[in-house]
Design an enzyme around this catalytic site. Structure first.
Site, PDB file in Angstrom:
ATOM      1  N   SER A  63       0.793  -1.235   0.000  1.00 15.87           N
ATOM      2  CA  SER A  63       0.000   0.000   0.000  1.00 15.87           C
ATOM      3  C   SER A  63       0.822   1.280   0.000  1.00 15.87           C
ATOM      4  O   SER A  63       0.253   2.359  -0.159  1.00 15.87           O
ATOM      5  CB  SER A  63      -0.938   0.008   1.197  1.00 15.87           C
ATOM      6  N   LYS A  66       0.274   3.323  -2.967  1.00 13.98           N
ATOM      7  CA  LYS A  66      -0.909   4.190  -3.088  1.00 13.98           C
ATOM      8  C   LYS A  66      -0.528   5.670  -2.996  1.00 13.98           C
ATOM      9  O   LYS A  66      -1.238   6.530  -3.511  1.00 13.98           O
ATOM     10  CB  LYS A  66      -1.931   3.834  -1.997  1.00 13.98           C
ATOM     11  N   TYR A 191      -3.558  -2.497 -10.274  1.00 11.66           N
ATOM     12  CA  TYR A 191      -3.441  -2.198  -8.828  1.00 11.66           C
ATOM     13  C   TYR A 191      -2.516  -3.225  -8.152  1.00 11.66           C
ATOM     14  O   TYR A 191      -1.608  -2.867  -7.407  1.00 11.66           O
ATOM     15  CB  TYR A 191      -4.845  -2.207  -8.210  1.00 11.66           C
ATOM     16  N   TYR A 243      -4.724   3.422   7.913  1.00 12.37           N
ATOM     17  CA  TYR A 243      -6.075   2.862   8.029  1.00 12.37           C
ATOM     18  C   TYR A 243      -6.728   3.296   9.333  1.00 12.37           C
ATOM     19  O   TYR A 243      -6.609   4.448   9.723  1.00 12.37           O
ATOM     20  CB  TYR A 243      -6.037   1.325   7.890  1.00 12.37           C
ATOM     21  N   VAL A 261       1.139  -3.718   3.838  1.00 15.70           N
ATOM     22  CA  VAL A 261       1.089  -5.018   4.526  1.00 15.70           C
ATOM     23  C   VAL A 261       2.350  -5.858   4.315  1.00 15.70           C
ATOM     24  O   VAL A 261       2.528  -6.873   4.988  1.00 15.70           O
ATOM     25  CB  VAL A 261      -0.151  -5.880   4.155  1.00 15.70           C
TER      26      VAL A 261
END
Ligand code: GLU
Length: 307
Positions: A63, A66, A191, A243, A261
């Site tokens: 992530s 992102k 992605y 998150y 992760v």
């Protein structure tokens, strides 16, 4: 300040905690990673690097990618991007479907999975082709890290696709609300490919410099985004980068940051440096347990939190 001494101290102080937490196990390629690894690197504005631990070990950035896709989408769409997604913390797990349903297919922010997949969709629309979109994301990462060896691991991305039921569901749900332009499987595949890019902490701390310096790389002088866009990305990293543990990260570390992760975390000390840590065992919210601890020790020892 003796940064090397500080990093060495941190690597000693986190040792007793290396066995806590749990490596991501949703795909075999990540589940087999040795949990006892630790690395931390910082890159200063003149390019000087300080590292400790397994700082040459490549890991799946997941992530953290992102941040890079959000940067490109913001560059091309500017504020129009916020028609598709928001910039508020979700307070929900990274892959939650429930909130997306309640909020009519508009993801809360670009760092939860739905938001990041939506951003990837926007990039596929912009580049008009999924392969070009992926290549441009990779080229951007190589450019900000100033390292052209960086690549994606095809075993990891194939395995993500094979187990990608929930992410594909998120994309389908957005499509059902007319908030998704392209073919679901093609976008989710892009992605997964950018999530499967492999980097080490040296590369990632280097890659953060444009965000520490208002959108301009302090070493090459390349302008990637505007000052205002850099401010926005840092703000979303601070409020949404971890998150449903984003408040906790701000409370303990006090820097804009983004986790993955794979066990990596990047953080930005404005006007000073880029930081990256790596330790694969995760806490309950899916963020590196020891990595978060190491960053907290770093801001406590240096006083470099933004607060
Ligand atoms: N590829 C992962 C997923 O979509 C990324 C999640 C993360 O790094 O937090 O499930």
């Amino acid at each position: 300040m003796d940064y090397q001494k500080i990093l060495n101290e941190i690597s000693e102080e986190i040792k007793p905690y290396l066995n806590e937490g749990k490596v991501a196990d949703y795909i075999p390629a990540l589940a087999n990673v040795d949990p006892n690894q630790f690395a931390m690197s910082i890159t200063m504005f003149d390019g000087t690097q300080y590292s400790v631990g397994n700082a040459d070990t490549l890991f799946s950035i997941q992530s953290i990618s992102k941040v890079f896709t959000f940067t490109l989408a913001l560059k091309y769409y500017s504020t129009d991007l916020y028609k598709r997604l928001g910039h508020e913390p979700s307070g929900n797990p990274f892959n939650s479907l429930v909130q997306l349903e309640y909020e009519h297919g508009k993801p809360r922010n670009p760092f939860i999975n739905a938001g990041a997949i939506n951003v990837t969709d926007a990039l596929v629309s912009h580049y008009k082709d999924e392969d070009i979109a992926y290549k441009e994301v990779l080229e951007f990462i190589r450019s900000i890290a100033d390292d052209h060896t960086i690549d994606s691991n095809p075993v990891v991305s194939a395995s993500e696709m094979e187990h990608g039921f929930r992410n594909i569901s998120l994309a389908n749900l957005m499509k059902s609300f007319n908030n998704f332009d392209n073919n679901v499987n093609e976008v989710v595949n892009v992605y997964f490919k950018h999530c499967s890019v492999e980097m080490n902490t040296k590369m990632l701390s280097r890659a953060m410099l444009y965000l520490a310096n208002h959108g301009v790389d302090p070493i090459t002088d390349k302008t990637y985004i505007s000052t205002q866009q850099a401010k926005r990305i840092n703000a979303v990293m601070l409020t949404c980068g971890h998150y449903d543990a984003s408040g906790d990260f701000a409370f303990h570390v006090g820097l804009p940051g983004k986790s993955g992760v794979g066990g990596g975390i990047v953080a930005v000390v404005p006007k000073m440096m880029g930081i990256s840590v790596f330790s694969p065992a995760l806490n309950a919210q899916g963020n590196s347990l020891v990595g978060t601890m190491a960053l907290e020790l770093f801001t406590n020892k240096t006083g470099f939190s933004i607060f």
